[in-house]
Design a protein around this motif. Structure first.
Motif, PDB file in Angstrom:
ATOM      1  N   THR A  26     -13.361  65.723 -43.839  1.00 18.86           N
ATOM      2  CA  THR A  26     -13.938  65.582 -45.028  1.00 18.86           C
ATOM      3  C   THR A  26     -15.310  64.965 -44.642  1.00 18.86           C
ATOM      4  O   THR A  26     -16.634  65.335 -45.425  1.00 18.86           O
ATOM      5  CB  THR A  26     -13.236  64.713 -45.818  1.00 18.86           C
ATOM      6  OG1 THR A  26     -11.847  65.418 -45.986  1.00 18.86           O
ATOM      7  CG2 THR A  26     -13.751  64.637 -47.222  1.00 18.86           C
ATOM      8  N   HIS A  27     -15.646  63.878 -43.865  1.00 18.35           N
ATOM      9  CA  HIS A  27     -16.676  63.172 -43.810  1.00 18.35           C
ATOM     10  C   HIS A  27     -17.128  63.236 -42.364  1.00 18.35           C
ATOM     11  O   HIS A  27     -16.268  62.970 -41.486  1.00 18.35           O
ATOM     12  CB  HIS A  27     -16.578  61.569 -44.389  1.00 18.35           C
ATOM     13  CG  HIS A  27     -15.952  61.479 -45.402  1.00 18.35           C
ATOM     14  ND1 HIS A  27     -16.717  61.817 -46.628  1.00 18.35           N
ATOM     15  CD2 HIS A  27     -14.675  61.138 -45.881  1.00 18.35           C
ATOM     16  CE1 HIS A  27     -15.955  61.579 -47.683  1.00 18.35           C
ATOM     17  NE2 HIS A  27     -14.581  61.090 -47.370  1.00 18.35           N
ATOM     18  N   ALA A  59     -18.003  50.375 -55.287  1.00 22.03           N
ATOM     19  CA  ALA A  59     -18.490  51.184 -55.794  1.00 22.03           C
ATOM     20  C   ALA A  59     -18.312  52.560 -55.130  1.00 22.03           C
ATOM     21  O   ALA A  59     -18.453  53.651 -56.130  1.00 22.03           O
ATOM     22  CB  ALA A  59     -19.686  51.007 -56.459  1.00 22.03           C
ATOM     23  N   ALA A  60     -18.359  52.807 -54.090  1.00 19.45           N
ATOM     24  CA  ALA A  60     -18.137  54.035 -53.227  1.00 19.45           C
ATOM     25  C   ALA A  60     -17.082  54.648 -53.253  1.00 19.45           C
ATOM     26  O   ALA A  60     -15.867  54.013 -53.189  1.00 19.45           O
ATOM     27  CB  ALA A  60     -18.813  53.757 -51.791  1.00 19.45           C
ATOM     28  N   ASN A  61     -16.914  56.103 -53.358  1.00 12.33           N
ATOM     29  CA  ASN A  61     -15.840  56.974 -53.194  1.00 12.33           C
ATOM     30  C   ASN A  61     -15.710  57.383 -51.867  1.00 12.33           C
ATOM     31  O   ASN A  61     -14.896  58.030 -51.480  1.00 12.33           O
ATOM     32  CB  ASN A  61     -15.854  57.941 -54.288  1.00 12.33           C
ATOM     33  CG  ASN A  61     -15.683  57.465 -55.665  1.00 12.33           C
ATOM     34  OD1 ASN A  61     -14.763  56.634 -55.855  1.00 12.33           O
ATOM     35  ND2 ASN A  61     -16.403  57.834 -56.715  1.00 12.33           N
ATOM     36  N   GLY A  62     -16.987  57.151 -51.022  1.00  9.67           N
ATOM     37  CA  GLY A  62     -16.978  57.986 -49.644  1.00  9.67           C
ATOM     38  C   GLY A  62     -18.405  57.468 -49.379  1.00  9.67           C
ATOM     39  O   GLY A  62     -19.296  56.935 -49.661  1.00  9.67           O
ATOM     40  N   LYS A  64     -21.048  59.109 -48.271  1.00  8.71           N
ATOM     41  CA  LYS A  64     -22.217  59.551 -49.042  1.00  8.71           C
ATOM     42  C   LYS A  64     -22.662  58.654 -50.175  1.00  8.71           C
ATOM     43  O   LYS A  64     -24.066  58.687 -50.426  1.00  8.71           O
ATOM     44  CB  LYS A  64     -22.043  61.089 -49.546  1.00  8.71           C
ATOM     45  CG  LYS A  64     -21.571  62.231 -48.433  1.00  8.71           C
ATOM     46  CD  LYS A  64     -21.654  63.342 -49.079  1.00  8.71           C
ATOM     47  CE  LYS A  64     -21.438  64.488 -47.825  1.00  8.71           C
ATOM     48  NZ  LYS A  64     -21.299  65.896 -48.680  1.00  8.71           N
ATOM     49  N   ASP A  65     -21.780  58.147 -50.946  1.00  7.07           N
ATOM     50  CA  ASP A  65     -22.158  57.304 -51.975  1.00  7.07           C
ATOM     51  C   ASP A  65     -23.007  55.979 -51.255  1.00  7.07           C
ATOM     52  O   ASP A  65     -23.943  55.520 -51.851  1.00  7.07           O
ATOM     53  CB  ASP A  65     -20.949  56.762 -52.882  1.00  7.07           C
ATOM     54  CG  ASP A  65     -20.242  57.986 -53.467  1.00  7.07           C
ATOM     55  OD1 ASP A  65     -21.201  58.557 -53.972  1.00  7.07           O
ATOM     56  OD2 ASP A  65     -19.122  57.570 -53.789  1.00  7.07           O
TER      57      ASP A  65
END
Length: 241
Positions: A26-27, A59-62, A64-65
């Motif tokens: 995914t990442h 605040a991040a979901n992954g 990229k955020d």
């Protein structure tokens, strides 16, 4: 991200670490590496801004955020500029050539970054440890970071930074070890460091014989004695041709 950032992208994710196969699908590892660098950046600034990194993580979901967080990007740019400014300090070596010490004066926590950079650059048969000592991060103290030189990572027996630091300190016949306190030689065998009073750090440098010239080998002395005499002298220069 914490484990990946601390142990690097060469870590094999086997027990006791979790299976990260699906995560890396995914990442990308690059995205995770970049996110780790951004999260680390604010605490390295002179403001020690850990709260910005913490808020970004919450605040991040992954990854990229995190990569798009303006505060973290600005902090990384600030750190990169300071690293570039400080990293060109010339090293001084111990008498036996095993330790290279670079001394900087920075209000930012860049000594570890610079140590890692120089560890991949300096190369010699004797060199084992790179130390970057920062006298500007905390007044009256020296914060230092040590890394194993890339050329020494496959040595047998393996280089152990903590053992080497403690061995140097143990050369003192007084109470230096006690005066340096518990913040000396912390971390692990491949990435250690400490925070010790400036006066005690100078004593440690003396024990390590930093900046002392190595003893000449018998062969070197022989070569010097056999060197041909200089032919260009004042008498020859002014002689009539």
């Amino acid at each position: 991200m914490g484990t990946h950032g601390d142990l690097g992208n060469t870590l094999k994710w086997k027990p006791p670490f979790p299976d990260m196969t699906e995560v890396f699908k995914t990442h990308t590892k690059k995205a995770i590496n970049d996110a780790v660098a951004l999260v680390n950046a604010p605490r390295r600034t002179s403001r020690f801004d850990v709260i910005s990194a913490w808020k970004a993580l919450l605040a991040a979901n992954g990854p990229k955020d995190i990569l798009n967080n303006v505060r973290l990007l600005n902090a990384r740019a600030e750190i990169n500029e300071e690293v570039e400014k400080q990293t060109h300090t010339p090293p001084k070596f111990s008498k036996d050539g095993k330790i290279a010490v670079l001394r900087i004066n920075s209000e930012m926590q860049v000594h570890g970054v610079i140590a890692t950079r120089w560890a991949g650059y300096l190369n010699s048969k004797a060199l084992e440890i790179i130390m970057v000592a920062n006298s500007g991060y905390r007044p009256g103290y020296v914060n230092f970071s040590c890394r194993i030189a890339r050329s020494a990572r496959s040595r047998d027996p393996p280089v152990n930074i903590i053992t080497s630091l403690k061995a140097a300190a143990d050369l003192d016949t007084g109470d230096l070890v006690e005066r340096m306190g518990e913040s000396f030689a912390r971390g692990h065998k491949e990435a250690s460091g400490g925070i010790i009073p400036a006066a005690e750090f100078e004593e440690l440098m003396t024990l390590m014989k930093i900046g002392e010239k190595p003893d000449l080998k018998p062969d070197d002395t022989t070569k010097k004695s056999k060197a041909s005499p200089q032919k260009n002298n004042l008498m020859n220069y002014f002689a009539k041709k």
